[in-house]
Enzyme design. Structure first.
Site, PDB file in Angstrom:
ATOM      1  N   ASP A 144      71.038  56.611  60.049  1.00 31.77           N
ATOM      2  CA  ASP A 144      70.579  56.546  58.652  1.00 31.77           C
ATOM      3  C   ASP A 144      70.373  57.956  58.084  1.00 31.77           C
ATOM      4  OD1 ASP A 144      70.333  53.802  59.400  1.00 31.77           O
ATOM      5  OD2 ASP A 144      68.288  54.169  60.081  1.00 31.77           O
ATOM      6  N   GLU A 173      71.830  46.814  52.584  1.00 29.23           N
ATOM      7  CA  GLU A 173      70.730  47.747  52.834  1.00 29.23           C
ATOM      8  C   GLU A 173      71.226  49.172  52.691  1.00 29.23           C
ATOM      9  OE1 GLU A 173      69.579  46.934  56.945  1.00 29.23           O
ATOM     10  OE2 GLU A 173      71.112  48.312  57.703  1.00 29.23           O
TER      11      GLU A 173
END
Ligand code: NAG
Length: 470
Positions: A43, A220
């Site tokens: 991420d 997401e």
């Protein structure tokens, strides 16, 4: 005429191109980075701040803290010292997972948004910390409340951006009205402070397409880049194994982004696993700018192998990577494919031929073309002794080689016909020219879409043998 394109723009440098009406991002010179950028950081976010530093954060495999590092170059982030700015063990705010931190400078303070398991591992909500001080690595951090939304459900991956003077928060949340609350949709709201939003909130994307529903129903990891009169929002979908992929939402600048109808969703992923480059599950990206400020870059994580033993969440091998983001003539982004590990590739734009590029055609002759998928025009310039080779990005291990008929085709076992002497451009020193090592005196030359090696006999020939790396 060198080019067989409808309208020919002749320019030699970024300045001339800008004058000719081409946006900078379209003709930005090549960048050179060495992937993987940061090992075992998922991420990933790289933020280029006004102080000239690049800041990096990402999820750590233990999912128990927030880390930051900084460097004055992107490559320098690889081994920059990392500091922990928030540690779950030293806080009473939560006991569960710490996921996907994102650093933002708002007003004159730092904020880090991250997902935190409130009362248990998976009781995930959006948390915010505020930092005072110029340097976020040494700033004094204080905890703000969890961000309240319309539902008290699983919510994560907050990102914030300003568009047309309005600050927004976008995040992923389980919506009780959809899929019985399984999976996550993307929500958007205006913010009235760095840790509070204006309700009600809007759903801008649901995991409704087949490629968003593999393993889990997921939207997401959103991030925004604003270019060419549009707001582009990437997000990631499906389980975090090799099915993970990047999707794209687009809205026009000036629109009320909390009106869901202004968003258009690409029906196919824009970046996904690639067997040939051995990059799997690319996603949860951010965007940043190259050191010269001219190239847009996408930063994302991927694994270098496909099959994971056990639950993907506990596999630590999502590594942070960086590559150039290209723009099409219509102003939309072309993400291409996740490029192989090692040095980032370039494209070769032909002198005086607008936006047409050297393109490999696997076993057929290479051509000069515009408007084709970027990965067919990307090559890594690889050193081979004093010479170089042009390795196809979409076929790692295959190199452009001069065939009997003087055309260029990909070969897996390169010999002298795949070796070139790289020199300054014959028609413009800012460019490059490639002389065949197997056929001295003959250069890679493009004319009317046709690419061959040939001896050069005129200024016009020199132009045909000059390329710019992008
Ligand atoms: C790229 O990084 C790898 C791994 O750290 C290293 O072995 C290699 O030498 C680097 N390549 C270049 C051109 O810097």
């Amino acid at each position: 005429m060198l080019c067989n394109l409808g309208s020919i723009v002749t320019y030699a440098s970024a300045a001339v191109a800008a004058f000719a009406g081409l946006a900078m991002a379209e003709i930005a010179p090549a960048v050179s980075y060495n992937n993987t950028l940061v090992y075992q950081r998922a991420d990933p976010q790289v933020l280029k701040h006004t102080d000239g530093w690049y800041y990096f954060t990402g999820s750590v495999p233990a999912y128990d803290k927030v880390v930051l590092r900084r460097s004055q170059t992107i490559q320098g982030l690889s081994d920059a010292e990392e500091v922990t700015v928030w540690d779950r063990a030293k806080s009473t705010a939560g006991v569960g997972y710490v996921w996907a931190p994102e650093l933002h400078w708002i007003g004159d303070k730092w904020y880090i948004y991250f997902a935190l398991g409130r009362r248990s591992e998976f009781d995930i909500r959006m948390f915010v910390i505020e930092g005072e001080g110029e340097n976020p690595l040494t700033a004094a951090w204080t905890e703000k409340p969890f961000i309240g939304t319309d539902y008290d459900t699983f919510s994560l991956d907050a990102t914030t951006f300003e568009a047309d003077g309005v600050r927004y928060l976008c995040w992923a949340q389980a919506d009780p009205r959809y899929d019985n609350g399984a999976g996550t949709s993307l929500f958007l709201a205006k913010m009235d402070s760095p840790w509070t939003i204006v309700r009600p909130t809007t759903v801008v994307s649901r995991p409704a397409l087949a490629w968003e529903r593999i393993g889990h129903f997921v939207n997401e990891g959103a991030y925004v880049i604003q270019r060419n009169g549009r707001i582009f929002m990437t997000y990631s979908a499906s389980a975090t194994d090799h099915n993970y992929a990047v999707g794209l939402l687009t809205a026009p600048q000036g629109a009320d982004l909390t009106d869901a109808s202004v968003w258009t969703k690409a029906q196919q992923p824009v970046l996904k696993s690639n067997e040939r480059t051995s990059q799997y599950g690319p996603g949860h990206n951010s965007f940043t700018l190259s050191e010269d400020g001219l190239s847009d870059l996408i930063v994302y994580h991927a694994r270098q192998y496909k099959d994971i033993v056990g639950e993907p969440l506990y596999n630590p091998d999502r590594h942070a990577r960086v590559q150039k983001l290209y723009w099409r003539e219509d102003g939309t982004p072309d993400f291409g494919i996740p490029v192989p590990d090692g040095l980032t590739p370039v494209r070769l734009r032909a002198f005086g031929c607008g936006r047409s590029y050297l393109k490999h055609n696997e076993n057929a002759a290479a051509t000069l073309e515009g408007g084709v998928p970027v990965e067919l025009t990307q090559f890594r310039i690889v050193e081979a002794g004093d010479n170089v080779r042009l390795e196809a990005t979409s076929f790692p291990g295959r190199f452009l080689s001069v065939a009997e008929d003087a055309s260029l085709r990909l070969v897996a076992e390169p010999g002298a016909d795949a070796d070139f002497v790289q020199a300054a451009g014959l028609a413009d020193e800012a460019g490059v020219s490639f002389e065949s090592a197997g056929r001295p005196g003959e250069f890679i030359h493009a004319e009317s879409g046709v690419v061959v090696v040939k001896a050069l006999a005129s200024d016009k020939d020199n132009q045909g043998a000059t390329f710019y790396t992008e």
